[in-house]
Design an enzyme around this catalytic site. Structure first.
Site, PDB file in Angstrom:
ATOM      1  N   ILE A  19       0.849  -1.201   0.000  1.00 35.11           N
ATOM      2  CA  ILE A  19       0.000   0.000   0.000  1.00 35.11           C
ATOM      3  C   ILE A  19       0.884   1.252   0.000  1.00 35.11           C
ATOM      4  O   ILE A  19       0.581   2.241  -0.673  1.00 35.11           O
ATOM      5  CB  ILE A  19      -0.943  -0.016   1.230  1.00 35.11           C
ATOM      6  CG1 ILE A  19      -1.966  -1.160   1.074  1.00 35.11           C
ATOM      7  CG2 ILE A  19      -1.648   1.329   1.417  1.00 35.11           C
ATOM      8  CD1 ILE A  19      -2.847  -1.397   2.284  1.00 35.11           C
ATOM      9  N   ALA A  92       3.164   2.304   8.117  1.00 32.76           N
ATOM     10  CA  ALA A  92       3.957   1.126   8.497  1.00 32.76           C
ATOM     11  C   ALA A  92       3.163   0.246   9.453  1.00 32.76           C
ATOM     12  O   ALA A  92       2.450   0.740  10.326  1.00 32.76           O
ATOM     13  CB  ALA A  92       5.257   1.568   9.167  1.00 32.76           C
ATOM     14  N   ILE A  94       2.774  -4.179  11.026  1.00 29.43           N
ATOM     15  CA  ILE A  94       3.143  -5.598  10.984  1.00 29.43           C
ATOM     16  C   ILE A  94       1.999  -6.434  11.563  1.00 29.43           C
ATOM     17  O   ILE A  94       1.114  -5.896  12.226  1.00 29.43           O
ATOM     18  CB  ILE A  94       4.423  -5.892  11.808  1.00 29.43           C
ATOM     19  CG1 ILE A  94       4.208  -5.546  13.309  1.00 29.43           C
ATOM     20  CG2 ILE A  94       5.627  -5.137  11.270  1.00 29.43           C
ATOM     21  CD1 ILE A  94       5.279  -6.133  14.225  1.00 29.43           C
ATOM     22  N   PHE A 151     -10.469 -12.959  14.448  1.00 29.08           N
ATOM     23  CA  PHE A 151      -9.938 -14.165  15.107  1.00 29.08           C
ATOM     24  C   PHE A 151      -8.415 -14.216  14.933  1.00 29.08           C
ATOM     25  O   PHE A 151      -7.915 -14.064  13.828  1.00 29.08           O
ATOM     26  CB  PHE A 151     -10.590 -15.389  14.429  1.00 29.08           C
ATOM     27  CG  PHE A 151     -10.275 -16.698  15.077  1.00 29.08           C
ATOM     28  CD1 PHE A 151     -11.191 -17.296  15.938  1.00 29.08           C
ATOM     29  CD2 PHE A 151      -9.072 -17.357  14.813  1.00 29.08           C
ATOM     30  CE1 PHE A 151     -10.909 -18.520  16.525  1.00 29.08           C
ATOM     31  CE2 PHE A 151      -8.788 -18.577  15.402  1.00 29.08           C
ATOM     32  CZ  PHE A 151      -9.704 -19.163  16.266  1.00 29.08           C
ATOM     33  N   GLY A 152      -7.700 -14.409  16.023  1.00 32.13           N
ATOM     34  CA  GLY A 152      -6.235 -14.546  15.943  1.00 32.13           C
ATOM     35  C   GLY A 152      -5.488 -13.228  15.829  1.00 32.13           C
ATOM     36  O   GLY A 152      -4.284 -13.208  15.596  1.00 32.13           O
ATOM     37  N   GLN A 153      -6.229 -12.122  15.998  1.00 28.45           N
ATOM     38  CA  GLN A 153      -5.576 -10.813  15.848  1.00 28.45           C
ATOM     39  C   GLN A 153      -5.938  -9.856  16.984  1.00 28.45           C
ATOM     40  O   GLN A 153      -6.209  -8.683  16.741  1.00 28.45           O
ATOM     41  CB  GLN A 153      -5.970 -10.171  14.512  1.00 28.45           C
ATOM     42  CG  GLN A 153      -5.294 -10.794  13.298  1.00 28.45           C
ATOM     43  CD  GLN A 153      -5.389  -9.911  12.070  1.00 28.45           C
ATOM     44  OE1 GLN A 153      -6.374  -9.206  11.887  1.00 28.45           O
ATOM     45  NE2 GLN A 153      -4.383  -9.952  11.222  1.00 28.45           N
ATOM     46  N   TYR A 156      -3.329  -7.027  16.842  1.00 29.01           N
ATOM     47  CA  TYR A 156      -3.480  -6.168  15.654  1.00 29.01           C
ATOM     48  C   TYR A 156      -4.795  -5.377  15.720  1.00 29.01           C
ATOM     49  O   TYR A 156      -4.820  -4.163  15.447  1.00 29.01           O
ATOM     50  CB  TYR A 156      -3.437  -7.062  14.415  1.00 29.01           C
ATOM     51  CG  TYR A 156      -3.461  -6.358  13.080  1.00 29.01           C
ATOM     52  CD1 TYR A 156      -2.297  -5.805  12.544  1.00 29.01           C
ATOM     53  CD2 TYR A 156      -4.629  -6.276  12.330  1.00 29.01           C
ATOM     54  CE1 TYR A 156      -2.312  -5.189  11.298  1.00 29.01           C
ATOM     55  CE2 TYR A 156      -4.648  -5.665  11.083  1.00 29.01           C
ATOM     56  CZ  TYR A 156      -3.492  -5.128  10.566  1.00 29.01           C
ATOM     57  OH  TYR A 156      -3.508  -4.517   9.329  1.00 29.01           O
ATOM     58  N   GLY A 187      -9.886  -2.821   3.725  1.00 31.23           N
ATOM     59  CA  GLY A 187     -10.230  -4.243   3.843  1.00 31.23           C
ATOM     60  C   GLY A 187      -9.077  -5.042   3.260  1.00 31.23           C
ATOM     61  O   GLY A 187      -7.928  -4.595   3.287  1.00 31.23           O
ATOM     62  N   TYR A 188      -9.389  -6.210   2.702  1.00 32.90           N
ATOM     63  CA  TYR A 188      -8.308  -7.065   2.183  1.00 32.90           C
ATOM     64  C   TYR A 188      -7.817  -6.548   0.822  1.00 32.90           C
ATOM     65  O   TYR A 188      -8.577  -6.450  -0.131  1.00 32.90           O
ATOM     66  CB  TYR A 188      -8.778  -8.517   2.094  1.00 32.90           C
ATOM     67  CG  TYR A 188      -8.831  -9.131   3.480  1.00 32.90           C
ATOM     68  CD1 TYR A 188      -7.748  -9.831   3.987  1.00 32.90           C
ATOM     69  CD2 TYR A 188      -9.954  -8.945   4.296  1.00 32.90           C
ATOM     70  CE1 TYR A 188      -7.767 -10.348   5.281  1.00 32.90           C
ATOM     71  CE2 TYR A 188      -9.992  -9.458   5.583  1.00 32.90           C
ATOM     72  CZ  TYR A 188      -8.892 -10.162   6.072  1.00 32.90           C
ATOM     73  OH  TYR A 188      -8.925 -10.666   7.349  1.00 32.90           O
TER      74      TYR A 188
HETATM   75  P1  NDP Z   1       3.560  -4.456   3.832  1.00 32.93           P
HETATM   76  O1  NDP Z   1       3.977  -5.542   4.753  1.00 32.93           O
HETATM   77  O2  NDP Z   1       3.653  -4.657   2.355  1.00 32.93           O
HETATM   78  O3  NDP Z   1       4.331  -3.110   4.202  1.00 32.93           O
HETATM   79  C1  NDP Z   1       4.532  -2.703   5.504  1.00 32.93           C
HETATM   80  C2  NDP Z   1       5.615  -1.668   5.502  1.00 32.93           C
HETATM   81  O4  NDP Z   1       5.810  -1.229   6.852  1.00 32.93           O
HETATM   82  C3  NDP Z   1       6.953  -2.187   5.000  1.00 32.93           C
HETATM   83  O5  NDP Z   1       7.502  -1.218   4.137  1.00 32.93           O
HETATM   84  C4  NDP Z   1       7.798  -2.308   6.274  1.00 32.93           C
HETATM   85  O6  NDP Z   1       9.165  -2.056   6.058  1.00 32.93           O
HETATM   86  C5  NDP Z   1       7.196  -1.176   7.098  1.00 32.93           C
HETATM   87  N1  NDP Z   1       7.447  -1.314   8.529  1.00 32.93           N
HETATM   88  C6  NDP Z   1       7.010  -2.263   9.391  1.00 32.93           C
HETATM   89  N2  NDP Z   1       7.445  -2.027  10.627  1.00 32.93           N
HETATM   90  C7  NDP Z   1       8.186  -0.896  10.564  1.00 32.93           C
HETATM   91  C8  NDP Z   1       8.921  -0.140  11.502  1.00 32.93           C
HETATM   92  N3  NDP Z   1       8.977  -0.484  12.799  1.00 32.93           N
HETATM   93  N4  NDP Z   1       9.571   0.962  11.093  1.00 32.93           N
HETATM   94  C9  NDP Z   1       9.533   1.338   9.805  1.00 32.93           C
HETATM   95  N5  NDP Z   1       8.859   0.660   8.857  1.00 32.93           N
HETATM   96  C10 NDP Z   1       8.202  -0.442   9.234  1.00 32.93           C
HETATM   97  O7  NDP Z   1       2.073  -4.094   4.253  1.00 32.93           O
HETATM   98  P2  NDP Z   1       0.857  -3.470   3.442  1.00 32.93           P
HETATM   99  O8  NDP Z   1       1.301  -2.539   2.393  1.00 32.93           O
HETATM  100  O9  NDP Z   1      -0.043  -4.571   3.093  1.00 32.93           O
HETATM  101  O10 NDP Z   1       0.163  -2.639   4.630  1.00 32.93           O
HETATM  102  C11 NDP Z   1       0.365  -1.261   4.854  1.00 32.93           C
HETATM  103  C12 NDP Z   1      -0.538  -0.840   6.000  1.00 32.93           C
HETATM  104  O11 NDP Z   1      -1.888  -1.125   5.672  1.00 32.93           O
HETATM  105  C13 NDP Z   1      -0.243  -1.562   7.318  1.00 32.93           C
HETATM  106  O12 NDP Z   1      -0.387  -0.666   8.390  1.00 32.93           O
HETATM  107  C14 NDP Z   1      -1.301  -2.641   7.350  1.00 32.93           C
HETATM  108  O13 NDP Z   1      -1.585  -3.020   8.669  1.00 32.93           O
HETATM  109  C15 NDP Z   1      -2.464  -1.926   6.693  1.00 32.93           C
HETATM  110  N6  NDP Z   1      -3.468  -2.803   6.109  1.00 32.93           N
HETATM  111  C16 NDP Z   1      -3.146  -3.678   5.105  1.00 32.93           C
HETATM  112  C17 NDP Z   1      -4.127  -4.490   4.564  1.00 32.93           C
HETATM  113  C18 NDP Z   1      -3.855  -5.448   3.446  1.00 32.93           C
HETATM  114  O14 NDP Z   1      -4.769  -6.169   3.056  1.00 32.93           O
HETATM  115  N7  NDP Z   1      -2.671  -5.497   2.879  1.00 32.93           N
HETATM  116  C19 NDP Z   1      -5.499  -4.450   5.063  1.00 32.93           C
HETATM  117  C20 NDP Z   1      -5.722  -3.479   6.095  1.00 32.93           C
HETATM  118  C21 NDP Z   1      -4.724  -2.700   6.585  1.00 32.93           C
HETATM  119  P3  NDP Z   1      10.192  -3.256   5.723  1.00 32.93           P
HETATM  120  O15 NDP Z   1       9.611  -4.031   4.591  1.00 32.93           O
HETATM  121  O16 NDP Z   1      11.452  -2.533   5.400  1.00 32.93           O
HETATM  122  O17 NDP Z   1      10.252  -4.076   6.983  1.00 32.93           O
END
Ligand code: NDP
Length: 249
Positions: A19, A92, A94, A151-153, A156, A187-188
């Site tokens: 994203i 950002a 996880i 569930f399981g989160q 998060y 969402g997803y």
């Molecule tokens: P990704 O795992 O593709 O990207 C997450 C990014 O966050 C990575 O660039 C990672 O860096 C960075 N990151 C994680 N921890 C840290 C930290 N402590 N400091 C700096 N950077 C950090 O996730 P998505 O693009 O899928 O998700 C982006 C956001 O959207 C998240 O907050 C996620 O929870 C939310 N989201 C995503 C959904 C989905 O379906 N994908 C649905 C709903 C929400 P690096 O790779 O270098 O570790």
């Protein structure tokens, strides 16, 4: 679309992820100078090259957003190298999924630190400059699972629900200073994380989405772009669901 964010500096945390990358691209195309934080250097360098090939010049800075001092140092570096940040996208995040019975304190703390404390750390580092200049946009990326639980989160869902509490409180504090604060709850979305889920499980997820498909990172980026723009000046403290109708309230 070009020009709406001309002259603006936008920081996107985790801009190297699914994203985040789409958001970096969108905001650049809208005219902003985009800065992304990264943890993994090789992934970030590759992303910067990829973006360059697509005509997007992204600045990248190492920063662990779960660390308060690193966020303070990040703000100072960007201010010195590029200028004051107008737009902060707290993206950002996880996951460390497991049921409560099995969840360790480390799994709980990692998710709270990286998804919720990080929003405080980053916003705290940039808000004073926005207040002084009486302009700013903060967009916090939460999740459908912060709205409905999953569930399981427990870790998060708690962190993501906490994000919107933060949004609503800060929105009230800074509204008179030309700063808006909003939450986007995707969402997803078809990022690597979701595409790594076995096809059978993914199809079960898709079956629960009324529009019948996963979301695209670009669809989240478009919403962030709108919220970052001047057109969204009257929108603050809001939580935008972008989930294909999977959860409505
Ligand atoms: P990704 O795992 O593709 O990207 C997450 C990014 O966050 C990575 O660039 C990672 O860096 C960075 N990151 C994680 N921890 C840290 C930290 N402590 N400091 C700096 N950077 C950090 O996730 P998505 O693009 O899928 O998700 C982006 C956001 O959207 C998240 O907050 C996620 O929870 C939310 N989201 C995503 C959904 C989905 O379906 N994908 C649905 C709903 C929400 P690096 O790779 O270098 O570790």
């Amino acid at each position: 679309m070009s020009g709406i964010l001309d002259g603006k500096i936008a920081l996107i945390t985790g801009g190297t992820g699914g994203i985040g990358k789409a958001t970096c691209k969108r905001l650049t195309k809208m005219g902003a100078q985009v800065v992304s934080t990264y943890l993994g250097e090789s992934k970030a360098l590759e992303m910067r090259e990829q973006m360059k090939e697509q005509g997007c010049n992204i600045a990248i800075y190492p920063c662990d957003v779960s660390d308060f001092d690193q966020c303070q140092a990040l703000a100072e570096s960007i201010q010195n190298d590029i200028g004051p940040v107008d737009i902060v996208v707290n993206n950002a995040g996880i996951t460390r999924d497991t049921t409560m019975k099995k969840m360790t304190a480390e799994q709980w703390q990692a998710v709270i630190n990286n998804n919720l404390n990080s929003v405080f750390n980053v916003t705290r580092a940039f808000i004073e400059s926005m207040l002084e200049r009486q302009t700013g946009r903060v967009v916090n990326i939460s999740s459908i699972n912060g709205q409905k639980g999953q569930f399981g989160q427990a870790n998060y869902s708690a962190a993501k629900a906490g994000i919107h509490g933060f949004t609503m409180a800060l929105a009230q504090e800074v509204a008179r200073k030309g700063i808006t604060v909003n939450t986007v709850s995707p969402g997803y979305i078809a990022t690597e994380m979701v595409m790594a889920v076995p096809e059978e499980v993914r199809n079960q997820i898709i079956a629960q989405i009324p529009v019948g498909r996963l979301g695209k990172p670009e669809e989240i980026a478009a919403l962030v772009g709108f919220l970052a723009s001047e057109d969204a000046a009257f929108i603050t403290g809001a939580n935008f669901a972008a989930n294909g109708g999977q959860h409505m309230h």
